[in-house]
Design a protein around this motif. Structure first.
Motif, PDB file in Angstrom:
ATOM      1  N   ALA A 300       0.833  -1.211   0.000  1.00 13.39           N
ATOM      2  CA  ALA A 300       0.000   0.000   0.000  1.00 13.39           C
ATOM      3  C   ALA A 300       0.865   1.258   0.000  1.00 13.39           C
ATOM      4  O   ALA A 300       0.562   2.235   0.679  1.00 13.39           O
ATOM      5  N   ARG A 301       1.926   1.232  -0.768  1.00 12.60           N
ATOM      6  CA  ARG A 301       2.845   2.373  -0.818  1.00 12.60           C
ATOM      7  C   ARG A 301       2.228   3.564  -1.552  1.00 12.60           C
ATOM      8  O   ARG A 301       1.642   3.402  -2.625  1.00 12.60           O
ATOM      9  N   GLU A 302       2.364   4.728  -0.956  1.00 15.29           N
ATOM     10  CA  GLU A 302       2.068   6.001  -1.627  1.00 15.29           C
ATOM     11  C   GLU A 302       3.323   6.851  -1.497  1.00 15.29           C
ATOM     12  O   GLU A 302       3.546   7.478  -0.464  1.00 15.29           O
ATOM     13  N   PRO A 303       4.186   6.872  -2.497  1.00 17.96           N
ATOM     14  CA  PRO A 303       5.472   7.571  -2.370  1.00 17.96           C
ATOM     15  C   PRO A 303       5.298   9.067  -2.140  1.00 17.96           C
ATOM     16  O   PRO A 303       4.344   9.689  -2.633  1.00 17.96           O
ATOM     17  N   TYR A 304       6.224   9.627  -1.382  1.00  9.96           N
ATOM     18  CA  TYR A 304       6.293  11.077  -1.232  1.00  9.96           C
ATOM     19  C   TYR A 304       6.832  11.673  -2.530  1.00  9.96           C
ATOM     20  O   TYR A 304       7.820  11.195  -3.080  1.00  9.96           O
ATOM     21  N   LYS A 305       6.179  12.718  -3.033  1.00 15.48           N
ATOM     22  CA  LYS A 305       6.580  13.349  -4.287  1.00 15.48           C
ATOM     23  C   LYS A 305       6.960  14.806  -4.029  1.00 15.48           C
ATOM     24  O   LYS A 305       6.097  15.641  -3.769  1.00 15.48           O
ATOM     25  N   ALA A 306       8.251  15.057  -4.070  1.00 21.33           N
ATOM     26  CA  ALA A 306       8.723  16.432  -3.909  1.00 21.33           C
ATOM     27  C   ALA A 306       8.278  17.275  -5.095  1.00 21.33           C
ATOM     28  O   ALA A 306       8.225  16.797  -6.232  1.00 21.33           O
ATOM     29  N   GLN A 307       7.935  18.528  -4.833  1.00 22.87           N
ATOM     30  CA  GLN A 307       7.467  19.394  -5.918  1.00 22.87           C
ATOM     31  C   GLN A 307       8.574  19.642  -6.938  1.00 22.87           C
ATOM     32  O   GLN A 307       8.312  19.733  -8.137  1.00 22.87           O
ATOM     33  N   LEU A 308       9.805  19.757  -6.473  1.00 20.32           N
ATOM     34  CA  LEU A 308      10.945  19.916  -7.371  1.00 20.32           C
ATOM     35  C   LEU A 308      11.604  18.551  -7.532  1.00 20.32           C
ATOM     36  O   LEU A 308      12.402  18.131  -6.707  1.00 20.32           O
ATOM     37  N   ARG A 309      11.268  17.850  -8.605  1.00 16.71           N
ATOM     38  CA  ARG A 309      11.765  16.482  -8.735  1.00 16.71           C
ATOM     39  C   ARG A 309      12.289  16.161 -10.134  1.00 16.71           C
ATOM     40  O   ARG A 309      12.609  15.011 -10.422  1.00 16.71           O
ATOM     41  N   ASP A 310      12.390  17.182 -11.017  1.00 21.65           N
ATOM     42  CA  ASP A 310      12.966  16.932 -12.335  1.00 21.65           C
ATOM     43  C   ASP A 310      13.793  18.150 -12.738  1.00 21.65           C
ATOM     44  O   ASP A 310      13.756  19.212 -12.096  1.00 21.65           O
ATOM     45  N   ASP A 311      14.571  18.004 -13.807  1.00 28.40           N
ATOM     46  CA  ASP A 311      15.490  19.061 -14.217  1.00 28.40           C
ATOM     47  C   ASP A 311      14.751  20.347 -14.585  1.00 28.40           C
ATOM     48  O   ASP A 311      15.217  21.449 -14.272  1.00 28.40           O
ATOM     49  N   PHE A 312      13.597  20.217 -15.227  1.00 30.36           N
ATOM     50  CA  PHE A 312      12.872  21.419 -15.665  1.00 30.36           C
ATOM     51  C   PHE A 312      12.436  22.266 -14.466  1.00 30.36           C
ATOM     52  O   PHE A 312      12.659  23.488 -14.453  1.00 30.36           O
ATOM     53  N   THR A 313      11.823  21.639 -13.456  1.00 31.90           N
ATOM     54  CA  THR A 313      11.354  22.418 -12.293  1.00 31.90           C
ATOM     55  C   THR A 313      12.532  22.995 -11.519  1.00 31.90           C
ATOM     56  O   THR A 313      12.429  24.082 -10.952  1.00 31.90           O
ATOM     57  N   HIS A 314      13.655  22.281 -11.500  1.00 27.64           N
ATOM     58  CA  HIS A 314      14.836  22.821 -10.821  1.00 27.64           C
ATOM     59  C   HIS A 314      15.350  24.069 -11.536  1.00 27.64           C
ATOM     60  O   HIS A 314      15.677  25.077 -10.898  1.00 27.64           O
ATOM     61  N   VAL A 315      15.423  24.007 -12.852  1.00 24.84           N
ATOM     62  CA  VAL A 315      15.909  25.153 -13.614  1.00 24.84           C
ATOM     63  C   VAL A 315      14.960  26.334 -13.465  1.00 24.84           C
ATOM     64  O   VAL A 315      15.397  27.491 -13.282  1.00 24.84           O
ATOM     65  N   MET A 316      13.662  26.090 -13.506  1.00 23.97           N
ATOM     66  CA  MET A 316      12.690  27.176 -13.348  1.00 23.97           C
ATOM     67  C   MET A 316      12.790  27.800 -11.953  1.00 23.97           C
ATOM     68  O   MET A 316      12.723  29.024 -11.794  1.00 23.97           O
ATOM     69  N   ALA A 317      12.948  26.949 -10.932  1.00 16.66           N
ATOM     70  CA  ALA A 317      13.085  27.468  -9.565  1.00 16.66           C
ATOM     71  C   ALA A 317      14.344  28.322  -9.442  1.00 16.66           C
ATOM     72  O   ALA A 317      14.324  29.401  -8.819  1.00 16.66           O
ATOM     73  N   ALA A 318      15.449  27.854 -10.020  1.00 20.82           N
ATOM     74  CA  ALA A 318      16.691  28.626  -9.964  1.00 20.82           C
ATOM     75  C   ALA A 318      16.540  29.962 -10.683  1.00 20.82           C
ATOM     76  O   ALA A 318      17.057  30.995 -10.235  1.00 20.82           O
ATOM     77  N   LEU A 319      15.827  29.968 -11.805  1.00 24.15           N
ATOM     78  CA  LEU A 319      15.599  31.207 -12.545  1.00 24.15           C
ATOM     79  C   LEU A 319      14.798  32.201 -11.711  1.00 24.15           C
ATOM     80  O   LEU A 319      15.135  33.395 -11.645  1.00 24.15           O
ATOM     81  N   VAL A 320      13.752  31.717 -11.044  1.00 18.44           N
ATOM     82  CA  VAL A 320      12.939  32.583 -10.186  1.00 18.44           C
ATOM     83  C   VAL A 320      13.777  33.137  -9.035  1.00 18.44           C
ATOM     84  O   VAL A 320      13.717  34.329  -8.708  1.00 18.44           O
ATOM     85  N   LEU A 321      14.572  32.272  -8.400  1.00 15.31           N
ATOM     86  CA  LEU A 321      15.415  32.727  -7.298  1.00 15.31           C
ATOM     87  C   LEU A 321      16.373  33.824  -7.760  1.00 15.31           C
ATOM     88  O   LEU A 321      16.601  34.811  -7.050  1.00 15.31           O
ATOM     89  N   SER A 322      16.932  33.649  -8.940  1.00 16.63           N
ATOM     90  CA  SER A 322      17.867  34.638  -9.471  1.00 16.63           C
ATOM     91  C   SER A 322      17.180  35.972  -9.736  1.00 16.63           C
ATOM     92  O   SER A 322      17.698  37.041  -9.387  1.00 16.63           O
ATOM     93  N   ILE A 323      15.991  35.926 -10.331  1.00 16.44           N
ATOM     94  CA  ILE A 323      15.252  37.162 -10.621  1.00 16.44           C
ATOM     95  C   ILE A 323      14.863  37.870  -9.327  1.00 16.44           C
ATOM     96  O   ILE A 323      15.038  39.085  -9.179  1.00 16.44           O
ATOM     97  N   VAL A 324      14.336  37.100  -8.384  1.00 21.35           N
ATOM     98  CA  VAL A 324      13.902  37.707  -7.115  1.00 21.35           C
ATOM     99  C   VAL A 324      15.087  38.318  -6.381  1.00 21.35           C
ATOM    100  O   VAL A 324      14.993  39.412  -5.812  1.00 21.35           O
TER     101      VAL A 324
END
Length: 558
Positions: A300-324
């Motif tokens: 009955a596993r329901e894995p935990y899914k981090a919101q940042l879990r692939d290269d695209f979301t990581h790059v987008m997050a880094a871009l936002v951090l840089s702009i802010v």
């Protein structure tokens, strides 16, 4: 002209000599930092079998090799520091490039073995090499995932009661800096039964739970010796069931007007609880992660899914951090800028139904493992530990600090708890704690210390505040509010500090494990630094005597 002896002249000129030496050492350190830690050859051919030329460090594979390196370092006048996963601040870990010995434990010092018999309360004992990683470390793939502590335990149906948000650290580094996960119910230190270390004389020592030596050595930042093995008391594997979701600040446990009672009650009632507060003026959302232990149920596993879990979301997050960050550097308090910051950040914090998870302990407790916190989203922080009964005061002061949007920054402030610890220098020694972690993106402009200073100035006056030893500490001898951060301050919040210092001196009488950072903090001079300064002063004195004689014909008595 007044006649002066060489000793009097040296005393007279010593402040200028020391200032010149400090400038010289500063320039040397800056130059060495720029060049990097070059893969130089080992200082002696006899040590070549321990040497890793790619990393420029030693990799001892046994206790005997650690003893050999310590003996050689003592004879050479070098320091010895152990690197681990290098998740602590760099100046707290490393020695001087090309002069001191940096060690990365390997081989036998990463092995795990099961011990017999079981304890009287039904737990099992395992002995773990101090260089063993808690889990796979993406920055150092030299240890196979199945050989790391968490994977090894889970494969045998065993577990520890708590982990931090990531498991990239070595077991020695995690314990000795006072690291913990977020819980008032469980603690990693609950599982620790025994330490084995090689002290500054090369002697192998064993410290068992219930002794002063155990309580002192548990959190000692590598200053008592090279920790070689740790014995753990481990229980049966379990699942963690819980949920994670985002809330508006006004409907969260941190809402203004609720006081600290609601947060304290939640920290006490939830086995595991972590809050990430995004305090930007037009964001003001809180991510809440809660969990509890339940029986294993692989079907009955329901894995935990981090919101940042692939290269695209990581790059987008880094871009936002840089702009802010760029916006905050220019005009942090403009309402238009804050609206733009809100528009950029809120999509990462959607107000949706919480995600539920139900999975193995080593896949859920370290919820930040999927995030690339070692490179593109590397995070720096200072970690303040407050007595739990100060929660109301801390929240009030924290809200005041975060009115300044420079302090709010472009990341979250995390709040969670720490269970009382038996270790004298643990931030949770003798009482449960509320922990406050202001985060800073490693690629932000400016010095991290300048960002964390907002929090040190605003919160250090709370009675009893302590710090995570491996993260950024307030700058030495600086005043923050009514308090000055120095050894006297540490003595005021750690009742056993002097006992700890005395035992440290006994185990390391020559200061073999003290680098400059820790020596300054604990006011422990090293024989090597005294010798170097004495030689430097004598040379400068002789130069002065010669110049005075040649230029002015001054007779100076030797």
């Amino acid at each position: 002209m007044e006649r002066r002896s060489a000793e009097e002249l040296t005393t007279f000129l010593l402040p200028d000599i020391e200032e010149a030496q400090a400038r010289l050492e500063g320039r040397t350190a800056a130059r060495e930092a720029f060049v990097g830690r070059r893969p130089i050859p080992p200082p002696d051919p006899a040590l070549s079998r321990f040497w890793d030329p790619a990393r420029g460090l030693f990799r001892p594979r046994s206790i005997q090799q650690v003893q050999q390196l310590i003996a050689f370092a003592r004879n050479r006048g070098s320091k010895v520091r152990v690197l681990g996963s290098q998740h602590s601040v760099e100046h707290g870990i490393l020695g001087r490039p090309s002069l001191d010995f940096d060690l990365l434990l390997d081989g036998e010092l990463r092995k795990i073995e099961r011990l017999d018999p079981r304890t009287a309360d039904g737990f099992e004992l395992v002995r773990v090499g101090a260089g063993c990683f808690l889990g796979p470390n993406p920055s150092d793939p030299s240890q196979r995932a199945e050989d790391t502590l968490t994977h090894w335990l889970e494969a045998r149906g065993l577990a520890v009661p708590l982990l931090g948000g990531i498991t990239h650290q070595t077991i020695a580094g995690f314990i000795q800096t006072g690291s913990e996960g977020g819980s008032l119910t469980h603690s990693f230190s609950d599982a620790v039964e025994e330490f084995e270390l090689v002290d500054g004389t090369g002697a192998v020592r064993t410290f068992r739970r219930g002794t002063d030596e155990f309580a002192a050595a548990g959190v000692s930042m590598g200053l008592f010796g090279v920790l070689t093995r740790v014995t753990l008391k481990v229980g049966t594997s379990y699942f963690v069931e819980g949920e994670e979701g985002h809330q508006e600040l006004g409907s969260s446990l941190l809402a203004a007007g609720t006081g600290g009672d609601a947060l304290i009650a939640a920290l006490q009632n939830q086995e595991y609880l972590r809050l990430n507060w995004y305090p930007q003026r037009r964001v003001q959302r809180v991510t809440q992660w809660t969990g509890r232990q339940v029986a294993r149920n692989p079907n009955a596993r329901e894995p935990y899914k981090a919101q940042l879990r692939d290269d695209f979301t990581h790059v987008m997050a880094a871009l936002v951090l840089s702009i802010v960050n760029g916006i905050l550097v220019r005009d942090p308090n403009s309402d238009l800028n804050q609206r733009f910051i809100g528009a950029l950040m809120k999509p990462f914090l959607p107000l949706e139904a919480p995600q539920r998870f139900h999975d193995a302990w080593h896949l859920t407790l370290p919820m930040d493992n999927p995030v690339r916190t070692d490179d593109i989203l590397k995070v720096l922080f200072t970690e303040l530990w407050f007595p739990l009964d100060k929660t109301d005061e801390v929240l009030d002061l924290l809200r005041g600090v975060l009115e300044d949007q420079r302090a709010a920054g472009n990341l979250a402030v995390e709040l969670y708890a720490g269970k009382p610890s038996p270790f004298w220098l643990s931030p949770a020694h003798e009482g449960g704690s509320l922990r406050v972690d202001p985060y800073r993106w490693a690629h932000d402009a400016g010095r991290p210390e300048d960002h964390f200073e907002h929090y040190w100035r605003g919160l250090l006056d709370v009675e009893g505040v302590r710090f995570h030893w491996g993260k950024y500490l307030p700058e030495l001898d600086r005043r923050y509010g009514q308090k000055r951060f120095n050894l006297d301050y540490l003595r005021s919040v750690y009742p056993r500090m002097d006992d700890w210092l005395a035992l440290r001196q006994k185990l390391d009488p020559e200061g073999l494990f003290l680098n400059e950072y820790w020596g300054k903090l604990f006011l422990v001079p090293t024989s090597k630094s005294r010798k170097r300064l004495g030689h430097w002063a004598r040379a400068a004195s002789q130069t002065c005597l010669t110049l005075l004689d040649k230029l002015y014909g001054v007779a100076v008595r030797e």
